[in-house]
Design a protein around this motif. Structure first.
Motif, mmCIF file in Angstrom:
data_model
loop_
_atom_site.group_PDB
_atom_site.id
_atom_site.type_symbol
_atom_site.label_atom_id
_atom_site.label_comp_id
_atom_site.label_asym_id
_atom_site.label_seq_id
_atom_site.Cartn_x
_atom_site.Cartn_y
_atom_site.Cartn_z
ATOM 1 N N ILE A 1 0.867 -1.249 -0.054
ATOM 2 C CA ILE A 1 0.090 0.072 -0.071
ATOM 3 C C ILE A 1 0.857 1.058 -0.038
ATOM 4 N N MET A 2 1.912 1.199 1.072
ATOM 5 C CA MET A 2 2.971 2.322 1.064
ATOM 6 C C MET A 2 3.403 2.456 -0.391
ATOM 7 N N SER A 3 3.604 1.686 -1.019
ATOM 8 C CA SER A 3 4.421 1.902 -2.724
ATOM 9 C C SER A 3 3.251 2.566 -3.358
ATOM 10 N N TYR A 4 2.161 2.097 -3.434
ATOM 11 C CA TYR A 4 1.128 2.807 -4.192
ATOM 12 C C TYR A 4 0.964 4.374 -3.880
ATOM 13 N N LEU A 5 0.804 4.634 -2.685
ATOM 14 C CA LEU A 5 0.819 5.862 -1.942
ATOM 15 C C LEU A 5 1.963 6.739 -2.324
ATOM 16 N N SER A 6 3.135 6.255 -2.393
ATOM 17 C CA SER A 6 4.370 6.936 -2.595
ATOM 18 C C SER A 6 4.350 7.301 -4.034
ATOM 19 N N SER B 1 -7.619 11.077 -2.922
ATOM 20 C CA SER B 1 -8.882 10.692 -2.086
ATOM 21 C C SER B 1 -9.482 9.373 -2.585
ATOM 22 N N ILE B 2 -9.853 9.227 -3.790
ATOM 23 C CA ILE B 2 -10.561 8.247 -4.384
ATOM 24 C C ILE B 2 -9.394 7.062 -4.430
ATOM 25 N N LEU B 3 -8.077 7.245 -4.680
ATOM 26 C CA LEU B 3 -7.259 6.192 -4.858
ATOM 27 C C LEU B 3 -7.020 5.819 -3.459
ATOM 28 N N THR B 4 -6.906 6.499 -2.502
ATOM 29 C CA THR B 4 -6.783 5.996 -1.180
ATOM 30 C C THR B 4 -8.043 5.418 -0.694
ATOM 31 N N ALA B 5 -9.034 5.566 -0.787
ATOM 32 C CA ALA B 5 -10.310 4.902 -0.710
ATOM 33 C C ALA B 5 -10.314 3.496 -1.269
ATOM 34 N N ILE B 6 -9.946 3.194 -2.454
ATOM 35 C CA ILE B 6 -9.613 2.047 -3.334
ATOM 36 C C ILE B 6 -8.888 1.309 -2.224
ATOM 37 N N LEU B 7 -7.304 1.639 -2.280
ATOM 38 C CA LEU B 7 -6.523 0.976 -1.584
ATOM 39 C C LEU B 7 -7.203 0.540 -0.028
ATOM 40 N N GLY B 8 -7.742 1.374 0.518
ATOM 41 C CA GLY B 8 -8.538 0.970 1.730
ATOM 42 C C GLY B 8 -9.430 -0.224 1.775
ATOM 43 N N LEU B 9 -9.957 -0.369 0.746
ATOM 44 C CA LEU B 9 -11.147 -1.422 0.480
ATOM 45 C C LEU B 9 -10.267 -2.575 0.127
ATOM 46 N N GLY B 10 -9.226 -2.517 -0.719
ATOM 47 C CA GLY B 10 -8.467 -3.517 -1.093
ATOM 48 C C GLY B 10 -7.682 -4.322 0.334
ATOM 49 N N TYR B 11 -7.325 -3.430 1.016
ATOM 50 C CA TYR B 11 -6.704 -3.950 2.335
ATOM 51 C C TYR B 11 -7.596 -4.596 3.104
ATOM 52 N N ARG B 12 -8.688 -4.281 3.268
ATOM 53 C CA ARG B 12 -9.921 -4.853 4.192
ATOM 54 C C ARG B 12 -10.236 -6.078 3.504
ATOM 55 N N GLN B 13 -10.230 -6.128 1.827
ATOM 56 C CA GLN B 13 -10.565 -7.621 1.294
ATOM 57 C C GLN B 13 -9.609 -8.461 1.183
ATOM 58 N N GLY B 14 -8.230 -7.976 1.582
ATOM 59 C CA GLY B 14 -6.895 -8.942 1.333
ATOM 60 C C GLY B 14 -6.661 -8.837 -0.058
ATOM 61 N N LYS C 1 -9.139 -2.770 -10.995
ATOM 62 C CA LYS C 1 -7.671 -3.266 -11.214
ATOM 63 C C LYS C 1 -6.629 -2.013 -11.032
ATOM 64 N N LEU C 2 -5.769 -1.988 -10.008
ATOM 65 C CA LEU C 2 -4.846 -1.107 -9.988
ATOM 66 C C LEU C 2 -3.669 -1.267 -10.591
ATOM 67 N N ARG C 3 -3.124 -0.374 -11.318
ATOM 68 C CA ARG C 3 -1.905 -0.533 -11.979
ATOM 69 C C ARG C 3 -0.644 -0.492 -11.277
ATOM 70 N N ARG C 4 0.121 -1.606 -11.495
ATOM 71 C CA ARG C 4 1.511 -1.573 -10.617
ATOM 72 C C ARG C 4 2.601 -0.399 -11.102
ATOM 73 N N ASN C 5 2.598 0.016 -12.059
ATOM 74 C CA ASN C 5 3.760 0.714 -12.262
ATOM 75 C C ASN C 5 3.140 2.064 -12.921
ATOM 76 N N LYS C 6 4.076 3.269 -12.796
ATOM 77 C CA LYS C 6 3.381 4.572 -12.892
ATOM 78 C C LYS C 6 3.163 4.653 -14.350
ATOM 79 N N PRO C 7 2.030 5.328 -14.658
ATOM 80 C CA PRO C 7 1.595 5.317 -16.034
ATOM 81 C C PRO C 7 2.637 6.506 -16.671
#
Length: 103
Positions: free
Chosen positions: A12-17, A31-44, A96-102
């Motif tokens: 998560i920290m790598s995405y936030l960075s 804010s939207i990206l952080t909300a999505i990351l939070g949902l992903g964390y909760r869902q594993g 689906k979140l992208r791993r690399n910076k676009p």
């Protein structure tokens, strides 16, 4: 168990960075990206996250549909996420979140 949790938090920290270092993103995007990351964390989930518009809006504190749609669409256009809508009443849509910076 603790090692697994640390892995998820570092992921998560790598995405936030990545997000915070992109000058094209504003507070609404973050804010939207952080909300999505939070949902992903909760869902594993790491990348493919089950979402609903109402839940993202609630977690991101985006209160109007036009604002939500505008910035969610921009995130898709910038390549930060892919959206897979579900029109089935019992299945949630996915992001689906992208791993690399676009580019």
């Amino acid at each position: 168990m603790i090692k697994t949790k640390r892995l998820k938090e570092s992921y998560i920290m790598s995405y936030l960075s990545m997000y915070s270092n992109d000058p094209k993103l504003n507070v609404w995007h973050l804010s939207i990206l952080t909300a999505i990351l939070g949902l992903g964390y909760r869902q594993g989930q790491r990348r493919r996250i089950k979402v609903s518009r109402s839940k993202i809006m609630e977690l991101s504190h985006v209160n109007t549909l036009p604002t939500y749609h505008k910035y969610f669409k921009q995130l898709q256009d910038l390549g930060y996420l892919e959206y897979f809508p579900s029109y089935h009443p019992e299945r949630r849509s996915e992001v689906k979140l992208r791993r690399n910076k676009p580019s």
